[in-house]
Design a protein around this motif. Structure first.
Motif, PDB file in Angstrom:
ATOM      1  N   UNK A 323       4.932 -40.757 -37.245  1.00  0.00           N
ATOM      2  CA  UNK A 323       4.204 -39.734 -38.002  1.00  0.00           C
ATOM      3  C   UNK A 323       2.696 -39.909 -37.842  1.00  0.00           C
ATOM      4  N   UNK A 324       2.238 -41.155 -37.823  1.00  0.00           N
ATOM      5  CA  UNK A 324       0.811 -41.409 -37.647  1.00  0.00           C
ATOM      6  C   UNK A 324       0.349 -41.092 -36.225  1.00  0.00           C
ATOM      7  N   UNK A 325       1.260 -41.139 -35.284  1.00  0.00           N
ATOM      8  CA  UNK A 325       0.905 -40.851 -33.888  1.00  0.00           C
ATOM      9  C   UNK A 325       0.727 -39.348 -33.659  1.00  0.00           C
ATOM     10  N   UNK A 326       1.449 -38.551 -34.414  1.00  0.00           N
ATOM     11  CA  UNK A 326       1.464 -37.108 -34.185  1.00  0.00           C
ATOM     12  C   UNK A 326       0.171 -36.449 -34.646  1.00  0.00           C
ATOM     13  N   UNK A 327      -0.321 -35.495 -33.845  1.00  0.00           N
ATOM     14  CA  UNK A 327      -1.505 -34.707 -34.217  1.00  0.00           C
ATOM     15  C   UNK A 327      -1.099 -33.458 -34.991  1.00  0.00           C
ATOM     16  N   UNK A 328       0.187 -33.164 -35.009  1.00  0.00           N
ATOM     17  CA  UNK A 328       0.670 -31.988 -35.716  1.00  0.00           C
ATOM     18  C   UNK A 328       0.836 -30.762 -34.852  1.00  0.00           C
ATOM     19  N   UNK A 329       0.341 -30.829 -33.610  1.00  0.00           N
ATOM     20  CA  UNK A 329       0.517 -29.715 -32.664  1.00  0.00           C
ATOM     21  C   UNK A 329       0.982 -30.300 -31.336  1.00  0.00           C
ATOM     22  N   UNK A 330       2.238 -30.137 -30.956  1.00  0.00           N
ATOM     23  CA  UNK A 330       3.245 -29.427 -31.742  1.00  0.00           C
ATOM     24  C   UNK A 330       3.757 -30.283 -32.899  1.00  0.00           C
ATOM     25  N   UNK A 331       4.192 -29.605 -33.919  1.00  0.00           N
ATOM     26  CA  UNK A 331       4.825 -30.297 -35.030  1.00  0.00           C
ATOM     27  C   UNK A 331       6.153 -30.867 -34.559  1.00  0.00           C
ATOM     28  N   UNK A 332       6.456 -32.082 -34.988  1.00  0.00           N
ATOM     29  CA  UNK A 332       7.714 -32.718 -34.597  1.00  0.00           C
ATOM     30  C   UNK A 332       8.837 -32.204 -35.494  1.00  0.00           C
ATOM     31  N   UNK A 333       9.825 -31.569 -34.875  1.00  0.00           N
ATOM     32  CA  UNK A 333      10.977 -31.038 -35.607  1.00  0.00           C
ATOM     33  C   UNK A 333      12.100 -32.053 -35.724  1.00  0.00           C
ATOM     34  N   UNK A 334      12.046 -33.100 -34.912  1.00  0.00           N
ATOM     35  CA  UNK A 334      13.080 -34.119 -34.937  1.00  0.00           C
ATOM     36  C   UNK A 334      13.089 -34.884 -36.250  1.00  0.00           C
ATOM     37  N   UNK A 335      14.260 -35.406 -36.593  1.00  0.00           N
ATOM     38  CA  UNK A 335      14.432 -36.171 -37.816  1.00  0.00           C
ATOM     39  C   UNK A 335      15.027 -37.533 -37.475  1.00  0.00           C
ATOM     40  N   UNK A 336      14.505 -38.555 -38.091  1.00  0.00           N
ATOM     41  CA  UNK A 336      15.026 -39.891 -37.808  1.00  0.00           C
ATOM     42  C   UNK A 336      16.420 -40.075 -38.401  1.00  0.00           C
TER      43      UNK A 336
END
Length: 462
Positions: A323-336
């Protein structure tokens, strides 16, 4: 000062120990393999003892879906954990209904970049098919090394190493062996540090051409020869892990990029449909995850899952805060799924949008066991809908006869748990369910647009 130096030494050693304890990841994706096409998934003829053993020692998913029903968007979803429409994809694959050099934006965060940022060696062997330009190839998307093809084996004759052509033409029948040899080379080179290896076989994608040593070996024709060779080659790779004492330090994932190609001698029973369709046979694929002593052995996991879920699941398994790695674009739709696989949490995924591959808008949505096609044409006619048993054909014949040509048709509602072949329409019996699923799909698509979409990258798009 001496105490400070001692503390620094202790800290550095502890960091080295943590790094050494990070598990390796071997992510294997094959091409166009049907849901039934492994022994551990029930195929009556194909012999796949290596993958059967992997499943017996790990977790076998029974409701796992590819990120899309065709190559390019499926691989986008796998690498980013996002619906491919978030990455500018609207239809087709690179080289067919897309520009030959179209690819995924370099701004997209990939699984390889996440692992690389955590000190992992990252290597890829096999088919990429999400960009062949300097800013979209594997080396630009987080991989230290790449050996393989930029497109499907029916679209190119060039075999490359880190962007440079090393064979032209390659021999299609030898690719599975070559990709495995390269994967083994990568393991040997990086055996003393954590590594992330993405092995993306082109087989059993057409043209199906068995290796000379495997021609005629199976009882399921050329397709069977090719699938059984994949199993054998994976055994070679796993023996290499064992040789270096890495088996219990390595998470292994096996899956397919989508269902079988139309006309291919493959099997996805009890499901109907194939590649290029949003029917279960086009999207539901085998998936096995194994990590000895860390994952339950011989477990069957029935939860609705997607290839998009692998990015957060593998990150969590390796102690990485994705979550901290993601910039939000694209939003990650995957779920752990990591905690739920262990039985420590409820299964998180309740819904999944599905595309057939030739339209920017989704054709279907799964919510639990319920599945809605927004227009029944997409479940009855067009690419990928012809793979069906005689019994399935008889059941859906009445619906085919009532289709309206060149205009919208009513929705199709199925309960895939009770009707895996998607043959009994329940839309009139449960109109409130139809309305709820339509509304949910509309909401999800609007959220995707509101979140922002990365445009495709390519020479004509800059």
């Amino acid at each position: 000062m001496k105490r400070l130096l001692t503390l620094l030494v202790v800290f550095c050693c502890s960091q080295m120990f943590v790094a050494a304890e990070k598990p390796n990841v071997v992510l294997v994706m094959v091409d166009d393999l049907g849901y039934l096409d492994l022994g551990c998934y029930g195929h009556p003829s194909l012999k796949t003892p290596v993958l059967d053993k992997l499943a017996a020692g790990g977790v076998r998913f029974t409701d796992f879906h590819s990120g899309a029903t065709v190559c390019t968007p499926s691989r986008m979803a796998l690498m980013t954990g996002a619906y491919p429409t978030r990455l500018g994809w609207t239809q087709g694959v690179a080289g067919y209904l897309m520009g030959t050099h179209d690819g995924m934006s370099g701004k997209a965060l990939t699984m390889a970049e996440i692992f690389k940022s955590e000190g992992y060696a990252t290597g890829m062997s096999g088919k990429w098919h999400i960009g062949d330009q300097p800013d979209t190839d594997p080396n630009a998307q987080g991989f230290d090394s790449h050996y393989g093809l930029m497109m499907s084996n029916n679209q190119t004759k060039e075999l490359l190493r880190d962007g440079k052509v090393i064979e032209n033409p390659f021999e299609n029948r030898l690719l599975t062996e070559q990709f495995t040899t390269e994967a083994i080379r990568f393991v040997r080179k990086n055996k003393d540090r954590p590594f992330f290896l993405y092995l993306a076989h082109t087989a059993p994608h057409f043209p199906v051409e068995p290796h000379p040593d495997w021609k005629g070996k199976s009882s399921f024709g050329k397709y069977g020869d090719v699938v059984e060779e994949i199993d054998f080659r994976l055994g070679q790779l796993f023996k290499e892990l064992e040789k270096f004492g890495l088996t219990k330090k390595t998470i292994v994932v096996f899956c397919s990029d989508n269902g079988p190609n139309p006309g291919q001698q493959a099997d996805c029973l009890p499901y109907r449909g194939e590649k290029w369709s949003a029917l279960e046979g086009g999207t539901r694929v085998p998936c096995i995850i194994s990590w000895p002593d860390h994952l339950p052995a011989g477990k069957t996991y029935p939860g609705l899952s997607s290839a998009m879920d692998l990015l957060p699941t593998l990150s969590d398994a390796c102690g990485i805060d994705w979550r901290k790695k993601s910039t939000g674009v694209p939003k990650i739709d995957g779920m752990s799924l990591w905690q739920s696989i262990h039985g420590k949490a409820k299964h998180p995924r309740k819904e999944l949008l599905l595309w057939h591959g030739k339209d920017a808008d989704p054709q279907s949505i799964r919510v639990g066991d319920w599945k809605l096609f927004f227009d029944r044409r997409h479940a009855l006619q067009g690419s990928g809908t012809k793979r069906r048993t005689k019994e399935q054909a008889e059941k859906i014949a009445v619906y085919e006869q009532g289709l309206k040509k060149d205009q919208p048709n009513p929705p199709f509602l199925f309960n895939v748990a009770k009707d895996p072949g998607e043959t009994v329409d329940l839309s009139e019996k449960f109109p409130e369910k139809v309305t709820a699923l339509q509304k949910r799909a509309t909401t999800l698509m609007q959220q995707i647009k509101d979140d922002g979409i990365l445009p495709l990258s390519g020479p004509k798009r800059k």
